[in-house]
Design a protein around this motif. Structure first.
Motif, PDB file in Angstrom:
ATOM      1  N   ASP A 274       0.836  -1.205   0.000  1.00  0.00           N
ATOM      2  CA  ASP A 274       0.000   0.000   0.000  1.00  0.00           C
ATOM      3  C   ASP A 274       0.871   1.257   0.000  1.00  0.00           C
ATOM      4  O   ASP A 274       0.579   2.234  -0.710  1.00  0.00           O
ATOM      5  CB  ASP A 274      -0.911   0.013   1.227  1.00  0.00           C
ATOM      6  N   LEU A 275       1.928   1.227   0.783  1.00  0.00           N
ATOM      7  CA  LEU A 275       2.824   2.376   0.843  1.00  0.00           C
ATOM      8  C   LEU A 275       3.576   2.556  -0.469  1.00  0.00           C
ATOM      9  O   LEU A 275       3.761   3.685  -0.950  1.00  0.00           O
ATOM     10  CB  LEU A 275       3.810   2.200   2.007  1.00  0.00           C
ATOM     11  N   SER A 276       3.998   1.459  -1.101  1.00  0.00           N
ATOM     12  CA  SER A 276       4.720   1.555  -2.372  1.00  0.00           C
ATOM     13  C   SER A 276       3.836   2.151  -3.461  1.00  0.00           C
ATOM     14  O   SER A 276       4.324   2.902  -4.322  1.00  0.00           O
ATOM     15  CB  SER A 276       5.241   0.177  -2.807  1.00  0.00           C
ATOM     16  N   VAL A 277       2.551   1.839  -3.441  1.00  0.00           N
ATOM     17  CA  VAL A 277       1.625   2.416  -4.422  1.00  0.00           C
ATOM     18  C   VAL A 277       1.542   3.929  -4.252  1.00  0.00           C
ATOM     19  O   VAL A 277       1.567   4.687  -5.235  1.00  0.00           O
ATOM     20  CB  VAL A 277       0.223   1.781  -4.282  1.00  0.00           C
ATOM     21  N   GLU A 278       1.463   4.395  -3.015  1.00  0.00           N
ATOM     22  CA  GLU A 278       1.403   5.835  -2.760  1.00  0.00           C
ATOM     23  C   GLU A 278       2.677   6.523  -3.246  1.00  0.00           C
ATOM     24  O   GLU A 278       2.625   7.613  -3.846  1.00  0.00           O
ATOM     25  CB  GLU A 278       1.186   6.085  -1.267  1.00  0.00           C
ATOM     26  N   VAL A 279       3.827   5.899  -3.005  1.00  0.00           N
ATOM     27  CA  VAL A 279       5.093   6.464  -3.484  1.00  0.00           C
ATOM     28  C   VAL A 279       5.119   6.490  -5.004  1.00  0.00           C
ATOM     29  O   VAL A 279       5.477   7.504  -5.628  1.00  0.00           O
ATOM     30  CB  VAL A 279       6.287   5.648  -2.933  1.00  0.00           C
ATOM     31  N   LEU A 280       4.749   5.376  -5.627  1.00  0.00           N
ATOM     32  CA  LEU A 280       4.770   5.290  -7.089  1.00  0.00           C
ATOM     33  C   LEU A 280       3.884   6.353  -7.716  1.00  0.00           C
ATOM     34  O   LEU A 280       4.287   7.029  -8.679  1.00  0.00           O
ATOM     35  CB  LEU A 280       4.322   3.896  -7.536  1.00  0.00           C
ATOM     36  N   GLU A 281       2.687   6.539  -7.191  1.00  0.00           N
ATOM     37  CA  GLU A 281       1.772   7.509  -7.784  1.00  0.00           C
ATOM     38  C   GLU A 281       2.277   8.939  -7.610  1.00  0.00           C
ATOM     39  O   GLU A 281       2.069   9.788  -8.488  1.00  0.00           O
ATOM     40  CB  GLU A 281       0.377   7.303  -7.206  1.00  0.00           C
ATOM     41  N   ALA A 282       3.000   9.204  -6.531  1.00  0.00           N
ATOM     42  CA  ALA A 282       3.610  10.523  -6.354  1.00  0.00           C
ATOM     43  C   ALA A 282       4.730  10.732  -7.372  1.00  0.00           C
ATOM     44  O   ALA A 282       4.905  11.833  -7.919  1.00  0.00           O
ATOM     45  CB  ALA A 282       4.143  10.667  -4.934  1.00  0.00           C
ATOM     46  N   VAL A 283       5.503   9.694  -7.630  1.00  0.00           N
ATOM     47  CA  VAL A 283       6.591   9.769  -8.616  1.00  0.00           C
ATOM     48  C   VAL A 283       6.024  10.028 -10.003  1.00  0.00           C
ATOM     49  O   VAL A 283       6.502  10.903 -10.748  1.00  0.00           O
ATOM     50  CB  VAL A 283       7.418   8.470  -8.588  1.00  0.00           C
ATOM     51  N   ILE A 284       4.989   9.264 -10.375  1.00  0.00           N
ATOM     52  CA  ILE A 284       4.393   9.451 -11.703  1.00  0.00           C
ATOM     53  C   ILE A 284       3.824  10.857 -11.854  1.00  0.00           C
ATOM     54  O   ILE A 284       3.978  11.500 -12.909  1.00  0.00           O
ATOM     55  CB  ILE A 284       3.301   8.385 -11.942  1.00  0.00           C
ATOM     56  N   ALA A 285       3.203  11.371 -10.808  1.00  0.00           N
ATOM     57  CA  ALA A 285       2.629  12.721 -10.859  1.00  0.00           C
ATOM     58  C   ALA A 285       3.696  13.785 -11.049  1.00  0.00           C
ATOM     59  O   ALA A 285       3.412  14.869 -11.587  1.00  0.00           O
ATOM     60  CB  ALA A 285       1.829  12.992  -9.585  1.00  0.00           C
ATOM     61  N   ALA A 286       4.922  13.512 -10.620  1.00  0.00           N
ATOM     62  CA  ALA A 286       6.011  14.487 -10.727  1.00  0.00           C
ATOM     63  C   ALA A 286       6.686  14.477 -12.091  1.00  0.00           C
ATOM     64  O   ALA A 286       7.484  15.364 -12.406  1.00  0.00           O
ATOM     65  CB  ALA A 286       7.052  14.217  -9.645  1.00  0.00           C
ATOM     66  N   ILE A 287       6.386  13.480 -12.908  1.00  0.00           N
ATOM     67  CA  ILE A 287       7.040  13.354 -14.217  1.00  0.00           C
ATOM     68  C   ILE A 287       6.371  14.281 -15.229  1.00  0.00           C
ATOM     69  O   ILE A 287       5.165  14.197 -15.469  1.00  0.00           O
ATOM     70  CB  ILE A 287       6.982  11.891 -14.706  1.00  0.00           C
ATOM     71  N   LYS A 288       7.164  15.170 -15.790  1.00  0.00           N
ATOM     72  CA  LYS A 288       6.686  16.089 -16.815  1.00  0.00           C
ATOM     73  C   LYS A 288       7.897  16.712 -17.493  1.00  0.00           C
ATOM     74  O   LYS A 288       9.000  16.738 -16.927  1.00  0.00           O
ATOM     75  CB  LYS A 288       5.815  17.181 -16.198  1.00  0.00           C
ATOM     76  N   PRO A 289       7.744  17.215 -18.712  1.00  0.00           N
ATOM     77  CA  PRO A 289       8.861  17.872 -19.373  1.00  0.00           C
ATOM     78  C   PRO A 289       9.377  19.039 -18.546  1.00  0.00           C
ATOM     79  O   PRO A 289       8.604  19.818 -17.991  1.00  0.00           O
ATOM     80  CB  PRO A 289       8.257  18.356 -20.693  1.00  0.00           C
ATOM     81  N   GLY A 290      10.685  19.137 -18.414  1.00  0.00           N
ATOM     82  CA  GLY A 290      11.302  20.213 -17.656  1.00  0.00           C
ATOM     83  C   GLY A 290      11.633  19.847 -16.230  1.00  0.00           C
ATOM     84  O   GLY A 290      12.450  20.524 -15.592  1.00  0.00           O
ATOM     85  N   ALA A 291      11.000  18.800 -15.702  1.00  0.00           N
ATOM     86  CA  ALA A 291      11.345  18.346 -14.352  1.00  0.00           C
ATOM     87  C   ALA A 291      12.714  17.686 -14.379  1.00  0.00           C
ATOM     88  O   ALA A 291      13.118  17.099 -15.386  1.00  0.00           O
ATOM     89  CB  ALA A 291      10.294  17.360 -13.836  1.00  0.00           C
ATOM     90  N   THR A 292      13.438  17.773 -13.281  1.00  0.00           N
ATOM     91  CA  THR A 292      14.721  17.072 -13.201  1.00  0.00           C
ATOM     92  C   THR A 292      14.509  15.668 -12.643  1.00  0.00           C
ATOM     93  O   THR A 292      13.528  15.397 -11.930  1.00  0.00           O
ATOM     94  CB  THR A 292      15.724  17.813 -12.305  1.00  0.00           C
ATOM     95  N   ALA A 293      15.448  14.800 -12.947  1.00  0.00           N
ATOM     96  CA  ALA A 293      15.397  13.435 -12.418  1.00  0.00           C
ATOM     97  C   ALA A 293      15.411  13.448 -10.895  1.00  0.00           C
ATOM     98  O   ALA A 293      14.736  12.646 -10.243  1.00  0.00           O
ATOM     99  CB  ALA A 293      16.574  12.626 -12.961  1.00  0.00           C
ATOM    100  N   GLY A 294      16.158  14.375 -10.312  1.00  0.00           N
ATOM    101  CA  GLY A 294      16.219  14.478  -8.864  1.00  0.00           C
ATOM    102  C   GLY A 294      14.910  14.925  -8.244  1.00  0.00           C
ATOM    103  O   GLY A 294      14.545  14.481  -7.150  1.00  0.00           O
ATOM    104  N   GLU A 295      14.177  15.809  -8.911  1.00  0.00           N
ATOM    105  CA  GLU A 295      12.881  16.259  -8.401  1.00  0.00           C
ATOM    106  C   GLU A 295      11.877  15.116  -8.385  1.00  0.00           C
ATOM    107  O   GLU A 295      11.057  14.996  -7.460  1.00  0.00           O
ATOM    108  CB  GLU A 295      12.360  17.406  -9.269  1.00  0.00           C
ATOM    109  N   VAL A 296      11.930  14.252  -9.402  1.00  0.00           N
ATOM    110  CA  VAL A 296      11.039  13.089  -9.440  1.00  0.00           C
ATOM    111  C   VAL A 296      11.362  12.152  -8.284  1.00  0.00           C
ATOM    112  O   VAL A 296      10.474  11.655  -7.584  1.00  0.00           O
ATOM    113  CB  VAL A 296      11.155  12.368 -10.789  1.00  0.00           C
TER     114      VAL A 296
END
Length: 388
Positions: A274-296
């Protein structure tokens, strides 16, 4: 030393020659930005990306692909592998050496033919397949040339996929999804890891696909405490977890997924998942053009901090995918990474958490960066599968 410039049969090439020429041109443009006059490509995945040949024969010594803007590339390979290189590569100029001691002088002679005296040459110093001894030998043969680290150059170009590459990856993901469904449907009390793996292989083969064998992890019960593990004659029992990570592959392009399951109930691994799903969905939400790999990466770690369990994640949140799953030097979604995400990059985010009892449980997604964010390539939900 043997050189051939005759027409190369292209029966072994998965993509048209124009696709490889387009990729080489993008590398030339990156070389200009990096102020490089030449580049020696030695990483197996990069060789396959730029020329078609998968590099299998290069375990003996490097097979440098010499790239100089405005000139036709030259491939330096072992004479023993010449037939395979001709069949599987679009490169016409091929220079051969026979034994290990021949490599440096033959490669240096090929470089000198480009008239690069005093020029700046890039080497993939941080990738696999180039040993310190190889670098020293080349430097001794070319004392009048300047060497620079170009580890990230081809990787950054290859991170942005063309439509042909994405088509191959989508097919690979179809095979991965089929493997996941077979894994889930196979779970029952007493079935072994090896039996489930055989079921997966059979179903994927029937569909005309293959899996990337070296990346398959399939573990049941207490064995899910291992970070990696090939399937064994180990059965799953009621109220035990199951974990798998595998990838379909097409033309060298792998699309991997992590999926977990529980046969019955298992409170600790259910909590971790359950916790891994919450982390994964936060990571996916952070992915966008212009974002850095570190920000994700930071977006995922922030979730764990809020829950008071930052120690559960002891690895990066993801990495660049494409040809050669484990190529060293590719973009990594890790703390502080400054690589900028662009549309058509593909990334795998395995969020695998280690609990207090040592279980490693989690999930993942494989995505393509789009203009608006991230497109998930898989069609199997990243929720925990509950078998009974």
């Amino acid at each position: 030393m043997t050189t051939t410039s005759s027409a190369v049969p292209t029966i072994g090439l998965p993509f048209p020659r124009t696709e490889y020429e387009r990729r080489q041109q993008r590398v030339f443009e990156a070389m200009e930005r990096a102020n490089l006059d030449a580049l020696l490509v030695t990483a197996h995945g990069h060789l396959q990306y730029l020329g078609g040949y998968n590099g299998r024969g290069a375990y003996f010594m490097p097979f440098p692909l010499i790239l100089v803007p405005g000139r036709e590339p030259t491939f330096v390979v072992r004479e023993y592998e010449l037939g395979s290189v001709r069949l599987e590569s679009c490169v016409e100029e091929i220079v051969t050496y026979r034994e290990q001691f021949d490599f440096a002088p033959v490669c240096a002679a090929a470089v000198r033919r480009f008239g690069l005296r005093g020029r700046r040459i890039g080497l993939e110093l941080g990738c696999w397949d180039l040993a310190p001894a190889d670098v020293s030998a080349l430097q001794a043969q070319l004392p009048d040339m300047k060497f620079a680290d170009a580890t990230r150059l081809v990787a950054t170009v290859a991170a942005v996929k063309t439509e042909m590459e994405l088509e191959a990856m989508r097919f690979a993901m179809e095979m991965t999804d089929m493997a996941v469904r077979t894994f889930q449907h196979s779970l029952r009390d007493g079935i072994t890891e090896a039996e489930v793996a055989a079921n997966i292989d059979r179903e994927v083969e029937k569909a005309g696909g293959v899996l990337r064998a070296s990346s398959t992890t399939l573990l049941f019960g207490e064995r899910t405490k291992l970070s990696h593990g090939s399937p064994k004659q180990h059965p799953i029992r009621n109220n035990e977890p199951a974990f798998m990570e595998l990838a379909g592959i097409k033309h060298g392009y792998a699309c991997g997924l992590v999926r977990s399951a529980v046969l019955g109930r298992h409170a600790e691994t259910e909590f971790l998942h359950d916790l891994s799903v919450e982390v994964l969905e936060a990571v996916i939400a952070a992915i966008k053009p212009g974002a850095t790999a570190g920000e994700v990466d930071a977006a995922g770690r922030e979730v764990l901090k809020r829950h008071g369990h930052p120690e559960f994640l002891n690895h990066r949140v993801g990495y660049q995918t494409g040809i050669n799953w484990g190529e060293r030097g590719n973009i990594s979604l890790e703390p502080g990474a400054l690589d900028i995400l662009e549309p058509n990059m593909t990334l795998h985010m395995p969020i695998i958490l280690r609990g207090e009892s040592g279980y490693l449980i989690g999930t993942s997604e494989h995505v393509m960066v789009t203009e608006r964010g991230a497109e998930i390539l898989s069609r199997t939900p990243h929720t925990l599968h509950r078998a009974s």
